[in-house]
Write an enzyme that holds these catalytic residues in place. Structure first.
Site, PDB file in Angstrom:
ATOM      1  N   LYS A 114      -9.371  -2.109   2.115  1.00 59.01           N
ATOM      2  CA  LYS A 114      -9.098  -0.893   2.898  1.00 59.01           C
ATOM      3  C   LYS A 114      -9.897   0.303   2.369  1.00 59.01           C
ATOM      4  CE  LYS A 114      -5.949  -3.097   5.264  1.00 59.01           C
ATOM      5  NZ  LYS A 114      -6.176  -3.466   6.660  1.00 59.01           N
ATOM      6  N   ARG A 134       0.863  -1.193   0.000  1.00 55.76           N
ATOM      7  CA  ARG A 134       0.000   0.000   0.000  1.00 55.76           C
ATOM      8  C   ARG A 134       0.894   1.237   0.000  1.00 55.76           C
ATOM      9  NH1 ARG A 134      -2.102   1.530   4.147  1.00 55.76           N
ATOM     10  NH2 ARG A 134      -1.262   0.135   5.714  1.00 55.76           N
ATOM     11  N   HIS A 194     -10.692  -1.451  11.997  1.00 56.14           N
ATOM     12  CA  HIS A 194      -9.561  -2.282  11.600  1.00 56.14           C
ATOM     13  C   HIS A 194      -9.292  -3.279  12.724  1.00 56.14           C
ATOM     14  CE1 HIS A 194      -5.065  -2.278  10.259  1.00 56.14           C
ATOM     15  NE2 HIS A 194      -5.733  -3.242   9.681  1.00 56.14           N
ATOM     16  N   SER A 236       0.085  -2.636  12.666  1.00 55.10           N
ATOM     17  CA  SER A 236       0.728  -3.749  11.961  1.00 55.10           C
ATOM     18  C   SER A 236       1.910  -4.279  12.771  1.00 55.10           C
ATOM     19  CB  SER A 236       1.160  -3.324  10.558  1.00 55.10           C
ATOM     20  OG  SER A 236       1.901  -2.156  10.654  1.00 55.10           O
ATOM     21  N   ARG A 278       2.507 -12.084   0.377  1.00 55.79           N
ATOM     22  CA  ARG A 278       1.155 -12.361   0.892  1.00 55.79           C
ATOM     23  C   ARG A 278       0.620 -13.713   0.451  1.00 55.79           C
ATOM     24  NH1 ARG A 278      -1.090  -8.405   4.451  1.00 55.79           N
ATOM     25  NH2 ARG A 278       0.486  -6.794   4.401  1.00 55.79           N
ATOM     26  N   TYR A 313      -1.438  -3.953  -6.553  1.00 53.00           N
ATOM     27  CA  TYR A 313      -1.100  -4.658  -5.317  1.00 53.00           C
ATOM     28  C   TYR A 313      -2.127  -4.432  -4.199  1.00 53.00           C
ATOM     29  CZ  TYR A 313       1.948  -7.296  -2.294  1.00 53.00           C
ATOM     30  OH  TYR A 313       2.465  -8.292  -1.500  1.00 53.00           O
ATOM     31  N   CYS A 360       1.903  -6.646  15.015  1.00 53.03           N
ATOM     32  CA  CYS A 360       1.593  -7.034  16.405  1.00 53.03           C
ATOM     33  C   CYS A 360       0.920  -8.400  16.472  1.00 53.03           C
ATOM     34  CB  CYS A 360       0.695  -5.995  17.053  1.00 53.03           C
ATOM     35  SG  CYS A 360       1.533  -4.449  17.413  1.00 53.03           S
ATOM     36  N   ASP A 378      -9.113  -8.949   9.991  1.00 48.94           N
ATOM     37  CA  ASP A 378      -8.639  -7.603   9.617  1.00 48.94           C
ATOM     38  C   ASP A 378      -9.664  -6.490   9.785  1.00 48.94           C
ATOM     39  OD1 ASP A 378      -6.496  -6.003   8.654  1.00 48.94           O
ATOM     40  OD2 ASP A 378      -7.430  -5.899   6.688  1.00 48.94           O
TER      41      ASP A 378
HETATM   42  O1  O2Y Z   1       0.371  -3.847   1.387  1.00 47.34           O
HETATM   43  C1  O2Y Z   1      -0.802  -4.163   1.187  1.00 47.34           C
HETATM   44  O2  O2Y Z   1      -1.434  -3.839   0.195  1.00 47.34           O
HETATM   45  C2  O2Y Z   1      -1.505  -4.967   2.157  1.00 47.34           C
HETATM   46  S1  O2Y Z   1      -1.899  -4.100   3.590  1.00 47.34           S
HETATM   47  C3  O2Y Z   1      -2.880  -5.146   4.560  1.00 47.34           C
HETATM   48  C4  O2Y Z   1      -3.318  -6.338   4.053  1.00 47.34           C
HETATM   49  C5  O2Y Z   1      -4.110  -7.166   4.820  1.00 47.34           C
HETATM   50  C6  O2Y Z   1      -4.453  -6.753   6.070  1.00 47.34           C
HETATM   51  N1  O2Y Z   1      -4.034  -5.577   6.570  1.00 47.34           N
HETATM   52  C7  O2Y Z   1      -3.233  -4.779   5.854  1.00 47.34           C
HETATM   53  C8  O2Y Z   1      -2.821  -3.500   6.522  1.00 47.34           C
HETATM   54  O3  O2Y Z   1      -2.009  -2.745   6.006  1.00 47.34           O
HETATM   55  O4  O2Y Z   1      -3.366  -3.225   7.595  1.00 47.34           O
HETATM   56 MN    MN Z   2      -4.962  -4.539   8.166  1.00 50.80          MN
END
Ligand code: O2Y
Ligand code: MN
Length: 607
Positions: A226, A78, A246, A268, A385, A217, A270, A293
């Site tokens: 998200k 992200r 979240h 994240s 992932r 991605y 944790c 999540d």
């Molecule tokens: O980097 C990404 O696109 C994934 S981020 C993500 C994926 C699954 C659950 N939580 C997250 C997060 O950044 O909180």
């Molecule tokens: Mn998440």
């Protein structure tokens, strides 16, 4: 209008048909495919991606119907710096979001999306977040030119004909437009992972719209997750009186057969997914997984908080996942799984750092290159992932698909703290619990950006995900608390810290399956079975009430886990003022009151 297979468009919703036609007129795809979610369609997507080199099939004897994708090296996570909330009024996005003027952003996006799908198929994905029939379930339609996104949305959401039927019956739907931003010239050969170095992940809260450009991605592209289920849904939830958070969600059953449901928010790194799939070390306890999540929660007619997981799959971080750290995740991904940016073994199975103690002698790394243990870089990308359905999770509770959701009995906030925060503390009341959520903090790990060990405040673990002003988010939590208090059934709020360390750096608490011991105490607190030791940050377990049978502790480690130092807590409360200050005038007064009360209680202890 007809589908790519020549069939007539399967909806009479003219608003939807017109919107699809508008996007097609802008992005100019070669064909349009309305996604049905059928098994044949999934196979068609797989064939398209195998042909393009986007995915490769793993050894079907070791991991049936599973694939590995390698992303472009610049498209691996992200991108918060390219994520925008385009509210009409800048103040509504608040100080923690990137804001962009909606008119200017629309004009930028119009330029970027013009002919952006040339040479590609434009997929129209109707999807539901939540099971049909739940009071908080919402529909969306994502348009994308990425078959990888379609296949992933098929795992992560209720995608296809069933969702279209719900829209057909009159449901509102969120518009989500996605393009990898890589038009294909006539006759040009495609790359395995098309994307663009220019990236925008944009949200228009007033019109409930999402536009994402340039990335294929995860959170940037699977727009149900998200972008919709947190950023747009948090705005809907504020306006309609519910919560989009979240959080993970579990059902726990005690040896006596008492059932409780616990929602928990962690920043994240944790172990949120590990907690969602916890394997209890105390005999007689069971933990069932509802979500790892995102949780959507509402106050039901009896004045109780209820929750659903709006998703249907896991998009979990691979590195660090092993038979020791999370055996349930390992059993979940035995087949029907898409892996992204992991390493591949010589027998064509997957591997990542932390999966086994011994590193394989040879791998193909996430770049597609030969790798040996002598190689400088990790074989799997740190943000690699696995994407897999909850239905495959051996600990999945049947309630993950229940439109009525489950009653939430306890809420946990947590963070990774070497010092300061005890193993577990119960808030004095809802308002104090909201203060603990608003000021929660975690130390950075090597996996994230920034300086290792630096303390970051991440209110409700929602910093990158609240689609509106952070202070209004806290006020919304307080208002939900008032409604719950009226019914007399507000969940208790706790804070946990599995990561407390001794002076020599060792972890004081074993963590993982032993975290059930903390759950055991929480459940006993809910039932009024145990007392507590009041402290400036809330109620601590009495030493004898925490079940530590079979554990052994160094010296005073257990005492240290269950006590707080008022001088240290006072310093932390002063530091927490920074996050309240960030919210400025929109920080609810009640949270400043809780900060003052914490300082007052510390001062009393110190005097
Ligand atoms: O980097 C990404 O696109 C994934 S981020 C993500 C994926 C699954 C659950 N939580 C997250 C997060 O950044 O909180
Ligand atoms: Mn998440």
């Amino acid at each position: 209008m007809t589908n790519s297979d020549g069939a007539t468009i399967p909806t009479t919703r003219t608003d939807l048909v017109e919107w699809v036609a508008q996007i097609a007129a802008l992005a100019r795809p070669d064909t349009i495919h309305w996604v049905t979610g059928s098994a044949e369609e999934r196979q068609m997507l797989i064939d398209v991606m195998l042909e393009a080199g986007t995915i490769e099939q793993l050894n079907p004897e070791l991991r049936p119907d599973s694939y590995v994708a390698r992303s472009n090296e610049s498209d691996v996570a992200r991108v918060e710096s390219r994520t925008f909330i385009c509210s009409e009024n800048e103040r509504d996005a608040g100080p923690t979001n990137n804001w962009a003027d909606p008119n200017e952003m629309r004009s930028t996006l119009r330029g970027l999306f013009t002919e952006s799908m040339r040479g590609r198929t434009m997929y129209v994905i109707p999807f539901l977040m939540g099971p049909a029939g739940s009071p908080v379930t919402r529909a969306g339609v994502e348009i994308t030119d990425s078959p990888y996104v379609v296949m992933s949305m098929g795992t992560m959401t209720r995608m296809g004909r069933h969702a279209l039927d719900v829209i057909e019956s009159g449901a509102d739907w969120v518009k989500a437009v996605h393009s990898v931003g890589a038009p294909l010239a006539e006759g040009a050969k495609d790359v395995a992972w098309p994307c663009n170095s220019v990236k925008y992940i944009t949200h228009f809260p007033e019109t409930r719209e999402i536009w994402s450009f340039g990335s294929a991605y995860g959170g940037n592209a699977l727009l149900g997750k998200k972008a919709f289920a947190l950023r747009i849904a948090s705005v809907m939830a504020r306006d309609e009186g519910w919560l989009a958070e979240h959080m993970m969600l579990i059902k726990v059953t005690s040896p006596e057969g008492h059932v409780k449901h616990i929602a928990a928010a962690f920043p994240s790194a944790c172990g949120k997914t590990n907690f969602a799939m916890l394997q209890p070390t105390i005999p007689g306890w069971t933990v069932e997984t509802i979500g790892d999540d995102i949780v959507w929660m509402w106050v039901d007619d009896d004045g109780r908080l209820r929750g659903i997981n709006p998703e249907t799959g896991f998009f979990g971080v691979a590195p660090g996942t092993s038979d020791q750290s999370n055996p349930v995740a390992m059993q979940t991904m035995v087949g029907n799984t898409v892996f992204t940016n992991v390493a591949v073994t010589d027998d064509n199975d997957v591997w990542w750092e932390g999966m086994t103690k011994e590193k394989p002698a040879h791998l193909i790394d996430w770049h597609g290159k030969d790798w040996t243990p002598e190689s400088e870089n990790p074989a799997a990308h740190p943000n690699s992932r696995f994407t897999v359905s909850i239905a495959q999770c051996p600990t999945a509770s049947p309630d993950w698909n229940n439109p009525d959701g489950v009653t939430i009995d306890a809420i946990i906030f947590g963070g990774r703290r070497r010092t300061t925060m005890p193993l577990v503390v119960e808030s004095r009341n809802w308002q104090h619990g909201v203060y603990l959520g608003a000021t929660m903090a975690s130390e950075r790990t090597a996996a994230g950006e920034g300086t290792v060990g630096e303390l970051t405040r991440d209110p409700f673990a929602m910093a990158p995900f609240t689609g509106y002003h952070v202070g209004d988010h806290w006020a919304h939590w307080l208002s939900i608390g008032e409604r719950l208090a009226a019914g007399g059934h507000a969940p208790h709020i706790f804070h946990v810290n599995w990561f407390r360390r001794g002076d020599d750096g060792r972890f004081l608490w074993p963590g993982f399956g032993d975290n059930i011991r903390v759950v055991d105490w929480i459940v006993k607190r809910l039932g009024g079975e145990v007392g507590a030791n009041p402290s400036p940050i809330g109620n601590l377990p009495l030493r004898d009430d925490l079940n530590v049978d079979g554990l052994s502790f160094h010296g005073d480690d257990l005492t240290e886990l269950l006590t707080v130092d008022p001088a240290v807590i006072s310093g932390d409360a002063l530091s927490a003022q920074s996050v309240l200050e960030v919210a400025g005038k929109r920080a609810p007064r009640a949270l400043w009151d809780e900060n003052a009360e914490t300082l007052r209680l510390c001062a009393t202890r110190l005097s």
